[in-house]
Scaffold this motif. Structure first.
Motif, PDB file in Angstrom:
ATOM      1  N   ALA A   1      -3.359  -3.552  -5.397  1.00 47.50           N
ATOM      2  CA  ALA A   1      -2.372  -4.305  -4.482  1.00 47.50           C
ATOM      3  C   ALA A   1      -3.266  -5.066  -3.353  1.00 47.50           C
ATOM      4  CB  ALA A   1      -1.281  -3.511  -3.939  1.00 47.50           C
ATOM      5  N   LEU A   2      -4.266  -4.272  -2.649  1.00 43.22           N
ATOM      6  CA  LEU A   2      -5.139  -4.753  -1.671  1.00 43.22           C
ATOM      7  C   LEU A   2      -5.841  -5.942  -2.260  1.00 43.22           C
ATOM      8  CD1 LEU A   2      -6.272  -1.738   0.361  1.00 43.22           C
ATOM      9  CD2 LEU A   2      -4.294  -3.396   1.176  1.00 43.22           C
TER      10      LEU A   2
ATOM     11  N   TRP B   1       0.793  -1.072   0.011  1.00 43.98           N
ATOM     12  CA  TRP B   1      -0.028  -0.020  -0.187  1.00 43.98           C
ATOM     13  C   TRP B   1       0.699   1.080  -0.020  1.00 43.98           C
ATOM     14  CZ3 TRP B   1      -4.920   1.467  -0.134  1.00 43.98           C
ATOM     15  CH2 TRP B   1      -5.357   2.944   0.010  1.00 43.98           C
ATOM     16  N   ASN B   2       1.857   1.440   0.813  1.00 46.94           N
ATOM     17  CA  ASN B   2       2.546   2.428   0.918  1.00 46.94           C
ATOM     18  C   ASN B   2       3.593   2.592  -0.381  1.00 46.94           C
ATOM     19  OD1 ASN B   2       1.962   3.183   3.509  1.00 46.94           O
ATOM     20  ND2 ASN B   2       3.408   1.814   4.447  1.00 46.94           N
TER      21      ASN B   2
ATOM     22  N   PHE C   1      -9.493  -0.383   2.791  1.00 50.31           N
ATOM     23  CA  PHE C   1      -9.098   0.671   3.037  1.00 50.31           C
ATOM     24  C   PHE C   1     -10.165   1.827   3.364  1.00 50.31           C
ATOM     25  CE2 PHE C   1      -7.055   4.893   2.854  1.00 50.31           C
ATOM     26  CZ  PHE C   1      -6.114   4.951   3.980  1.00 50.31           C
TER      27      PHE C   1
ATOM     28  N   ALA D   1       2.626   1.921  -3.647  1.00 50.42           N
ATOM     29  CA  ALA D   1       1.880   2.178  -4.739  1.00 50.42           C
ATOM     30  C   ALA D   1       2.059   3.546  -5.218  1.00 50.42           C
ATOM     31  CB  ALA D   1       0.449   1.878  -4.364  1.00 50.42           C
ATOM     32  N   LYS D   2       1.600   3.866  -6.369  1.00 54.52           N
ATOM     33  CA  LYS D   2       1.840   5.404  -6.811  1.00 54.52           C
ATOM     34  C   LYS D   2       0.528   6.195  -6.687  1.00 54.52           C
ATOM     35  CE  LYS D   2       5.235   4.263 -10.230  1.00 54.52           C
ATOM     36  NZ  LYS D   2       5.799   4.299 -11.619  1.00 54.52           N
ATOM     37  N   ASP D   3      -0.503   5.350  -6.791  1.00 55.29           N
ATOM     38  CA  ASP D   3      -1.899   6.260  -6.703  1.00 55.29           C
ATOM     39  C   ASP D   3      -3.040   5.335  -5.833  1.00 55.29           C
ATOM     40  OD1 ASP D   3      -2.421   4.238  -8.656  1.00 55.29           O
ATOM     41  OD2 ASP D   3      -2.239   5.908 -10.318  1.00 55.29           O
ATOM     42  N   ASP D   4      -4.080   5.856  -5.968  1.00 63.21           N
ATOM     43  CA  ASP D   4      -5.177   4.976  -5.183  1.00 63.21           C
ATOM     44  C   ASP D   4      -5.438   3.844  -5.896  1.00 63.21           C
ATOM     45  OD1 ASP D   4      -5.323   6.886  -3.454  1.00 63.21           O
ATOM     46  OD2 ASP D   4      -7.174   8.097  -4.081  1.00 63.21           O
TER      47      ASP D   4
ATOM     48  N   ASP E   1      -3.673   1.843  -7.802  1.00 66.29           N
ATOM     49  CA  ASP E   1      -2.457   0.964  -7.612  1.00 66.29           C
ATOM     50  C   ASP E   1      -2.622   0.281  -6.231  1.00 66.29           C
ATOM     51  OD1 ASP E   1      -1.640   1.211 -10.255  1.00 66.29           O
ATOM     52  OD2 ASP E   1       0.010   2.617  -9.459  1.00 66.29           O
ATOM     53  N   ARG E   2      -3.079   1.031  -5.074  1.00 67.94           N
ATOM     54  CA  ARG E   2      -2.905   0.742  -3.790  1.00 67.94           C
ATOM     55  C   ARG E   2      -4.349  -0.260  -3.829  1.00 67.94           C
ATOM     56  NH1 ARG E   2      -2.516   6.470  -3.017  1.00 67.94           N
ATOM     57  NH2 ARG E   2      -0.288   6.851  -2.120  1.00 67.94           N
ATOM     58  N   GLN E   3      -5.486   0.088  -4.543  1.00 70.73           N
ATOM     59  CA  GLN E   3      -6.750  -0.789  -4.458  1.00 70.73           C
ATOM     60  C   GLN E   3      -6.218  -2.102  -4.973  1.00 70.73           C
ATOM     61  OE1 GLN E   3      -9.442  -0.257  -2.450  1.00 70.73           O
ATOM     62  NE2 GLN E   3      -9.757  -2.345  -2.945  1.00 70.73           N
TER      63      GLN E   3
END
Length: 430
Positions: A67-68, A55-56, A81, A58-61, A63-65
């Motif tokens: 990854a999750l 999560w930390n 999140f 990732a470049k943007d939201d 990518d974060r989602q």
């Protein structure tokens, strides 16, 4: 501590087994279960730490989602999140073993504030505080807790119960010959027939049973020999006594001859007393009778002979005894009381503590307390007011009575009567 042999033997088996189970269970839960649960919680906390790192990084939201979703799908742990959210100060929703273990693992692996909620049945909710929101994770309870602990306890307790049941059955079979031996000894002590008693059980129990049978044979043989010996002595002495009585009768009348005749009568009475003493252990068989009916028959015979007696009896009391022997013992006590009673003799029966008590009371002079045991000795006659009358009395009445009663496993006791005289009590086991 239990008093029975079966209970004590079973306790010897149960106590070490229970102690072993307690120690094994404590060691299992303290070592195995805690270690396994801690490692499972650390594995889940490690997965959450990896998800936080992705999560930390990732470049943007988006990518974060992604990854999750990728981590949650691979680890069967849905992740979500919640931006700009802050954990409450309530702490864990329930302080259970799973939540405490998981909270320790998150603090160790993630090093961020977290809340654990395991109130949702099969799922455990983990909320981790991040700088800009909260990361929520739903983990299956099976990943945090090993069900083998319950299976281990159930199998251990269940198998122990089955083994204890089998051991109890075998132990009861081993105790049963001891109970049979005790019952046979009790019946023999009460003067009842032992019946077809067969030595059974372990080697030591068989040996004790065989020795009991040998002892019974020796006692019966001794009693039979003594009876035959005294009967033979009596028979041999009666012949010369009869000749002496005939010779004295042919000599005429004189003071010296009358004294000699009185001596012969006393000698004949002594022989009768000797035979009566050993006849009490004769071959009468025990049978079930109503003690009340037996006493009423004895009282009726006593009244026909001119005596007065008052009865205080229950309606019925059935016992296994030798009726002629017990009847003779009661007759001896009633006859002795009738000699010294100023009015009538009182005969009562009661039950107390597994025994039947037959009380014979009179209002006569009684017997001094320090001479009570003296009157039970063979050929012992007191010189006080209670001395037996008659030339044929040789001091065997109470001896015969106690001998007859003890042959039934009971005893004869003397004491102070409520009427002021002597109370003679026959105690017989029920």
């Amino acid at each position: 501590m239990p008093r029975g042999l079966f209970a004590r033997s079973l306790l010897i088996i149960v106590a070490p087994l229970v102690l072993l189970q307690v120690i094994a269970t404590w060691a299992f839960f303290d070592q195995h279960l805690s270690t396994v649960s801690r490692r499972l919680a650390q594995a889940v906390a490690g997965d959450i730490a990896v998800a936080i790192q992705l999560w930390n990084g990732a470049k943007d939201d988006a990518d974060r989602q992604a990854a999750l979703d990728q981590v949650g799908s691979a680890l069967w742990m849905p992740l979500r999140f919640e931006p700009d959210a802050i954990l409450s100060n309530e702490g864990n929703r329930r302080s259970s073993y799973v939540s405490r273990t998981m909270a320790d693992a998150v603090r160790e692996m993630v090093r961020r504030p977290a809340e654990i909620d395991d109130t949702n049945g099969e799922r455990v909710h983990i909320a981790v505080q991040l700088p800009n929101g909260i990361l929520h994770a739903n983990v299956s309870r099976k990943r945090l807790f090993s069900a083998s602990a319950y299976a281990f306890v159930l199998w251990m307790v269940g198998s122990s119960f089955i083994l204890l049941t089998v051991a109890g059955l075998f132990m009861r079979n081993q105790i049963r010959p001891v109970q049979r031996l005790a019952d046979a000894a009790e019946r023999f002590g009460k003067g009842q027939g032992v019946g077809a008693f067969k030595p059974e059980g372990a080697l030591e129990i068989r040996r004790a049973s065989i020795e009991f049978l040998r002892m019974r044979e020796r006692i019966q043989r001794q009693i039979h020999q003594r009876t035959e010996m005294l009967a033979g002595v009596s028979h041999d002495l009666r012949t010369p006594l009869t000749r002496l009585k005939l010779e004295l009768a042919m000599l005429g009348a004189s003071n010296d001859l009358e004294a000699a005749k009185a001596d012969l009568v006393e000698m004949e009475g002594m022989l009768d007393a000797y035979l009566a003493f050993v006849r009490g252990e004769g071959g009468e068989e025990s049978e079930e009778v109503d003690l009340v009916d037996l006493i009423q028959d004895l009282a009726a015979a006593y009244r026909r002979s001119g005596g007065e007696i008052t009865l205080d009896l229950p309606e019925s009391l059935r016992m296994v005894l030798r009726p002629m022997a017990i009847g003779r013992a009661i007759t001896n006590l009633v006859g002795n009381a009738g000699k010294y009673a100023r009015r009538s003799v009182v005969l009562s029966v009661q039950t107390q503590g597994g025994s039947a008590l037959i009380h014979v009371d009179d209002d006569g002079p009684g017997i001094p307390e320090h001479q009570i045991e003296e009157v039970f000795r063979p050929f012992r006659r007191l010189s006080e007011a209670r001395t037996l009358d008659g030339s044929a009395s040789v001091g065997l009445g109470l001896t015969i009575t106690r001998d007859l009663v003890r042959g039934h496993g009971g005893d004869v006791l003397l004491g102070k009567s409520p009427l002021g005289g002597l109370r003679a009590t026959i105690r017989l086991p029920l």
